[in-house]
Design a protein around this motif. Structure first.
Motif, PDB file in Angstrom:
ATOM      1  N   LEU A 191       4.479   0.330  11.246  1.00  0.00           N
ATOM      2  CA  LEU A 191       4.292  -0.191  12.591  1.00  0.00           C
ATOM      3  C   LEU A 191       5.545  -0.925  13.064  1.00  0.00           C
ATOM      4  O   LEU A 191       5.903  -0.847  14.235  1.00  0.00           O
ATOM      5  CB  LEU A 191       3.066  -1.111  12.626  1.00  0.00           C
ATOM      6  CG  LEU A 191       2.684  -1.674  13.988  1.00  0.00           C
ATOM      7  CD1 LEU A 191       2.383  -0.528  14.952  1.00  0.00           C
ATOM      8  CD2 LEU A 191       1.488  -2.580  13.871  1.00  0.00           C
ATOM      9  N   GLU A 192       6.212  -1.610  12.138  1.00  0.00           N
ATOM     10  CA  GLU A 192       7.434  -2.329  12.497  1.00  0.00           C
ATOM     11  C   GLU A 192       8.537  -1.373  12.934  1.00  0.00           C
ATOM     12  O   GLU A 192       9.276  -1.661  13.876  1.00  0.00           O
ATOM     13  CB  GLU A 192       7.905  -3.187  11.322  1.00  0.00           C
ATOM     14  CG  GLU A 192       6.994  -4.344  11.034  1.00  0.00           C
ATOM     15  CD  GLU A 192       7.439  -5.118   9.804  1.00  0.00           C
ATOM     16  OE1 GLU A 192       8.513  -4.830   9.253  1.00  0.00           O
ATOM     17  OE2 GLU A 192       6.685  -6.005   9.408  1.00  0.00           O
ATOM     18  N   THR A 193       8.708  -0.233  12.264  1.00  0.00           N
ATOM     19  CA  THR A 193       9.736   0.733  12.652  1.00  0.00           C
ATOM     20  C   THR A 193       9.406   1.382  13.986  1.00  0.00           C
ATOM     21  O   THR A 193      10.303   1.633  14.786  1.00  0.00           O
ATOM     22  CB  THR A 193       9.927   1.832  11.579  1.00  0.00           C
ATOM     23  OG1 THR A 193       8.690   2.192  11.025  1.00  0.00           O
ATOM     24  CG2 THR A 193      10.907   1.432  10.552  1.00  0.00           C
ATOM     25  N   THR A 252       7.744  -0.063  16.448  1.00  0.00           N
ATOM     26  CA  THR A 252       8.017  -1.105  17.427  1.00  0.00           C
ATOM     27  C   THR A 252       9.513  -1.243  17.657  1.00  0.00           C
ATOM     28  O   THR A 252       9.961  -1.356  18.795  1.00  0.00           O
ATOM     29  CB  THR A 252       7.408  -2.452  16.968  1.00  0.00           C
ATOM     30  OG1 THR A 252       6.027  -2.266  16.705  1.00  0.00           O
ATOM     31  CG2 THR A 252       7.590  -3.511  18.030  1.00  0.00           C
ATOM     32  N   LEU A 253      10.290  -1.245  16.604  1.00  0.00           N
ATOM     33  CA  LEU A 253      11.747  -1.346  16.724  1.00  0.00           C
ATOM     34  C   LEU A 253      12.301  -0.142  17.481  1.00  0.00           C
ATOM     35  O   LEU A 253      13.173  -0.290  18.341  1.00  0.00           O
ATOM     36  CB  LEU A 253      12.385  -1.457  15.341  1.00  0.00           C
ATOM     37  CG  LEU A 253      13.907  -1.609  15.323  1.00  0.00           C
ATOM     38  CD1 LEU A 253      14.322  -2.864  16.067  1.00  0.00           C
ATOM     39  CD2 LEU A 253      14.414  -1.630  13.903  1.00  0.00           C
ATOM     40  N   ASP A 254      11.791   1.039  17.204  1.00  0.00           N
ATOM     41  CA  ASP A 254      12.225   2.244  17.912  1.00  0.00           C
ATOM     42  C   ASP A 254      11.908   2.158  19.403  1.00  0.00           C
ATOM     43  O   ASP A 254      12.730   2.513  20.248  1.00  0.00           O
ATOM     44  CB  ASP A 254      11.570   3.498  17.324  1.00  0.00           C
ATOM     45  CG  ASP A 254      12.092   3.839  15.933  1.00  0.00           C
ATOM     46  OD1 ASP A 254      13.175   3.329  15.564  1.00  0.00           O
ATOM     47  OD2 ASP A 254      11.418   4.609  15.226  1.00  0.00           O
TER      48      ASP A 254
END
Length: 142
Positions: A2-4, A6-8
Motif C-alpha cells: 500500500l505504501e508503494t 501511495t508513493l506512486d
C-alpha cells in the motif's frame, strides 16, 4: 504494498504540478524583461496559425519564446537589420479569438520570409523605435 502504491500516486500527481509550475515561473521571468507577442509564420485561412509567446530585445535581435514551453532558448530570433514592418492593422474577427485582446497585427518581412506579429499598441511603438534606432542603413521600415 500500500505504501508503494501511495508513493506512486503522489509521484504521478506531482509531475504535472511541477511542469505547470515550471512553465509559470519561466513565463514570469521572461515577462519581467519582455512583452507578450504572438507569431504567425504564414497567413492561414480563418486567422489561424498563431503561436503565443513572450518577446525580449537582446542588442541586435528580438528573441521570441513560446508561452507554454520549458525550453530555455528562444524559439524564434529576429535580427534587427533583417526585420521590416510592412504594415499594421487591427486583428480580424477570426484572429481576435487567437491573439490577446487589443493586439495589433504587424505584417513583417524577415530574411525574405513573411511573418505576422501580434503586439499591444505600446509594444508595437517600441518595436518600431527599436528598428529605427539601428545604425544608419540597416533595419529600414518599408
Amino acid at each position: 504494498m500500500l505504501e508503494t502504491i501511495t508513493l506512486d500516486l503522489v509521484l504521478v500527481a506531482a509531475v504535472p504540478v511541477l511542469l505547470v509550475a515550471g512553465v509559470l515561473v519561466r513565463r514570469r521571468a521572461l515577462v519581467r524583461h519582455g512583452f507578450d507577442m504572438g507569431v504567425r509564420l504564414r497567413a492561414r485561412r480563418g486567422g489561424g496559425g498563431w503561436s503565443l509567446g513572450v518577446a525580449r530585445y537582446e542588442a541586435e535581435r528580438l528573441e521570441w519564446f513560446r508561452t507554454f514551453s520549458l525550453w530555455p532558448r528562444p524559439r524564434r530570433v529576429f535580427q534587427r537589420q533583417s526585420l521590416q514592418v510592412l504594415s499594421t492593422r487591427p486583428a480580424t474577427r477570426a484572429e481576435s479569438l487567437l491573439v490577446p485582446p487589443g493586439h495589433i497585427v504587424a505584417a513583417c518581412r524577415h530574411h525574405d520570409r513573411d511573418v505576422d506579429l501580434s503586439l499591444s499598441d505600446g509594444a508595437l511603438t517600441g518595436l518600431l523605435a527599436w528598428i529605427e534606432a539601428a545604425p544608419p542603413g540597416r533595419g529600414l521600415i518599408a
